[in-house]
Design an enzyme around this catalytic site. Structure first.
Site, short mmCIF file in Angstrom:
data_model
loop_
_atom_site.label_atom_id
_atom_site.label_comp_id
_atom_site.label_asym_id
_atom_site.label_seq_id
_atom_site.Cartn_x
_atom_site.Cartn_y
_atom_site.Cartn_z
N GLU A 135 5.93 -6.36 0.09
CA GLU A 135 5.88 -7.51 0.94
C GLU A 135 6.08 -9.04 0.46
O GLU A 135 5.55 -9.92 1.06
CB GLU A 135 4.65 -7.45 1.93
CG GLU A 135 4.44 -6.05 2.49
CD GLU A 135 3.49 -5.73 3.55
OE1 GLU A 135 2.36 -6.34 3.52
OE2 GLU A 135 3.68 -4.88 4.52
N GLU A 187 5.40 3.21 4.51
CA GLU A 187 4.22 3.52 5.10
C GLU A 187 4.51 3.75 6.29
O GLU A 187 5.22 2.95 7.31
CB GLU A 187 3.41 2.34 5.04
CG GLU A 187 3.01 1.88 3.86
CD GLU A 187 1.85 0.54 3.85
OE1 GLU A 187 1.39 -0.01 4.91
OE2 GLU A 187 1.08 0.21 2.86
#
Ligand SMILES: *[C@@H]1O[C@H](CO)[C@@H](O)[C@H](O)[C@H]1NC(C)=O
Ligand SMILES: *[C@@H]1O[C@H](CO)[C@@H](O)[C@H](O)[C@H]1NC(C)=O
Ligand SMILES: *[C@@H]1O[C@H](CO)[C@@H](O)[C@H](O)[C@H]1NC(C)=O
Ligand SMILES: *[C@@H]1O[C@H](CO)[C@@H](O)[C@H](O)[C@H]1NC(C)=O
Ligand SMILES: *[C@@H]1O[C@H](CO)[C@@H](O)[C@H](O)[C@H]1NC(C)=O
Ligand SMILES: *[C@@H]1O[C@H](CO)[C@@H](O)[C@H](O)[C@H]1NC(C)=O
Ligand SMILES: *[C@@H]1O[C@H](CO)[C@@H](O)[C@H](O)[C@H]1NC(C)=O
Ligand SMILES: *[C@@H]1O[C@H](CO)[C@@H](O)[C@H](O)[C@H]1NC(C)=O
Length: 408
Positions: A209, A323
């Site tokens: 991220e 995820e």
């Protein structure tokens, strides 16, 4: 080093703002733009869900759970909980299989307990136990970072358990430290690869991220593909380029593939053009999608936002879902219900029943989020953050039936 994280670790403002923004927009706009805005919401909040914070100290003593009765056993000085028996206690490969576990997952997201600086506190014994359990569910795991010697621990555990397991190693870098976290983790991975080789290494993921962090905190929320976003992309690409030359120059039997992981709608095109693979966080829970729609929404979001975009590039990086999952509880009542569906074990069951075998059949590469509940996240963030595991923190399986559809 943690200074740049102040906003990121405090999830509240993003959760509030992005939710109400989304609601407002949803009323005004059609389906296509809804997905774009949902993507932002997913990404912003997932940052907190997924965050492996650098520099976070969390002690088990802060654990604040009412449900994990056996948590105390994880303080066993050997690092083992007794969740797995071995027929020969000196041979980790002699572990006894659990019939409740089925080898049905493409992959699992994993962070060994105690792998955050500065405290660390992980152990080989605990990681061996984790690998024994995870190898009964999947042949692939992904790590987020390389601090606290986690790459070597995982590769050593795979060696000792003799299981069929590949691992995507990870480097969790940040835009604000002149590359210190990057270099530190790169060098521990270099050491691990020199010791263990690449037989069980599927790739090395540079960035977790990073682009979401960059545009949110250092580019005033600019679009990830704007000129401002591209400035952040060049920072990440510096490390990706270095990773290619460093790992490619080690004379290993195979050269590890290099990728990056980011929130669903935070992939920068210039970054994607430099990687072999991208891993995308796609979370129906944070997008307030109902459990009944969760699996279909995840598949559609991933296809449109990530796969179609990547396939348009000349290098066609392979895209994975980094995820996806469903939380089983919240530490406070206020967060137990994100939109239409509850955090509950029943809904984890429903999500697995509608996602896992279907994604396998569709040929989707995904890393189910996640192997076990992470106590440090609950202590740090509260809410649902610490409760996404298939296993409880003490490594007992939650009250679920693992879908039965073998995948290699
Ligand atoms: C620690 O774990 C080992 C291995 O599972 C077990 O034999 C031992 O009894 C445990 N000790 C405590 C104090 O729980
Ligand atoms: C391990 O073996 C002990 C003793 O036979 C048994 O009580 C325990 O339930 C077993 N644990 C597991 C996870 O199979
Ligand atoms: C990292 O883990 C490996 C495998 O257990 C071990 O051999 C090595 O000594 C560890 N390195 C450090 C710095 O702790
Ligand atoms: C890693 O990236 C940072 C920017 O985020 C940069 O300052 C540093 O020089 C890079 N280091 C290497 C070795 O690529
Ligand atoms: C792929 O590229 C074509 C041609 O530039 C463009 O029309 C299309 O919208 C692109 N699709 C995606 C998903 O980016
Ligand atoms: C998502 O759920 C949360 C909690 O239930 C709520 O506060 C928020 O308004 C919801 N957002 C949308 C867009 O439905
Ligand atoms: C699998 O593919 C079908 C057909 O395209 C789609 O409807 C479904 O949502 C996909 N499911 C998953 C979990 O990938
Ligand atoms: C486990 O789940 C089943 C099916 O939902 C339920 O009937 C049972 O009561 C649950 N057991 C526990 C201990 O929660």
């Amino acid at each position: 080093m943690s200074s740049g994280y102040a906003n990121v670790e405090n999830g509240a403002p993003y959760r509030e703002n992005s939710s109400s923004y989304w609601l407002e927009q949803q009323e005004k706009k059609g389906r296509k733009s809804k997905y774009i805005v949902i993507g932002s919401l997913v990404a912003l909040v997932v940052l907190i869900a997924a965050g492996i914070a650098i520099g976070v100290t969390v002690s088990k003593n802060h654990h604040n759970s009412s449900s994990s009765s056996a948590i105390a056993s994880s303080s066993n000085s050997t690092g083992k909980t007794g969740a797995v028996n071995e027929t020969n206690p000196n041979d980790p490969s002699s572990f006894v299989k659990n019939d409740a576990l089925k080898h049905s997952f493409y992959g699992l997201a994993y962070t060994p307990e105690g792998s955050q600086l500065p405290a660390c506190g992980n152990s080989l014994a605990a990681v061996i136990e984790d690998i024994q359990l995870m190898s009964q569910l999947t042949s692939r795991i992904r790590l987020y970072g390389a601090d606290c010697n986690q790459s070597a621990l995982v590769l050593e555990a795979i060696k000792q358990t003799k299981v069929n397991m590949g691992v995507y190693l990870g480097i969790y870098n940040v835009p604000t430290d002149a590359g210190a976290a990057y270099v530190r983790q790169r060098d521990t991975i270099v050491d691990a690869l020199k010791t263990y080789g690449t037989d069980h290494v599927l790739g090395i993921t540079v960035g977790n991220e990073f682009m979401l962090n960059y545009v949110t905190n250092y580019a005033g929320g600019a679009d990830v593909n704007s000129a401002a976003g591209n400035v952040g992309a060049q920072l990440l690409i510096t490390n990706i380029t270095d990773a290619k030359s460093t790992f490619g120059g080690l004379g290993l039997s195979t050269t590890p593939t290099i990728g990056t992981a980011d929130a669903g709608s935070y992939f920068n095109t210039q970054v994607l053009e430099q990687v072999d693979y991208g891993m995308s966080n796609v979370h129906p829970w944070f997008a307030n999608v109902s459990i009944d729609q969760a699996a279909g929404w995840t598949a559609e979001f991933f296809q449109q936002t990530n796969v179609d975009v990547a396939n348009n590039l000349t290098n066609k990086p392979k895209m994975f879902i980094a995820e996806t999952g469903w939380p089983t509880k919240s530490s406070d009542a206020g967060n137990a219900n994100n939109g239409p569906s509850l955090a509950s074990v029943d809904n984890l069951q429903k999500f697995m029943d509608t996602f896992v075998c279907q994604a396998n059949q569709n040929g989707t590469g995904y890393f189910y989020f996640e192997y076990f509940d992470e106590t440090w996240k609950d202590a740090q963030f509260g809410g649902v953050e610490g409760w996404w595991g298939l296993f409880n923190a003490d490594k007992t399986l939650k009250n679920v039936t693992i879908p039965d559809c073998h995948i290699d």
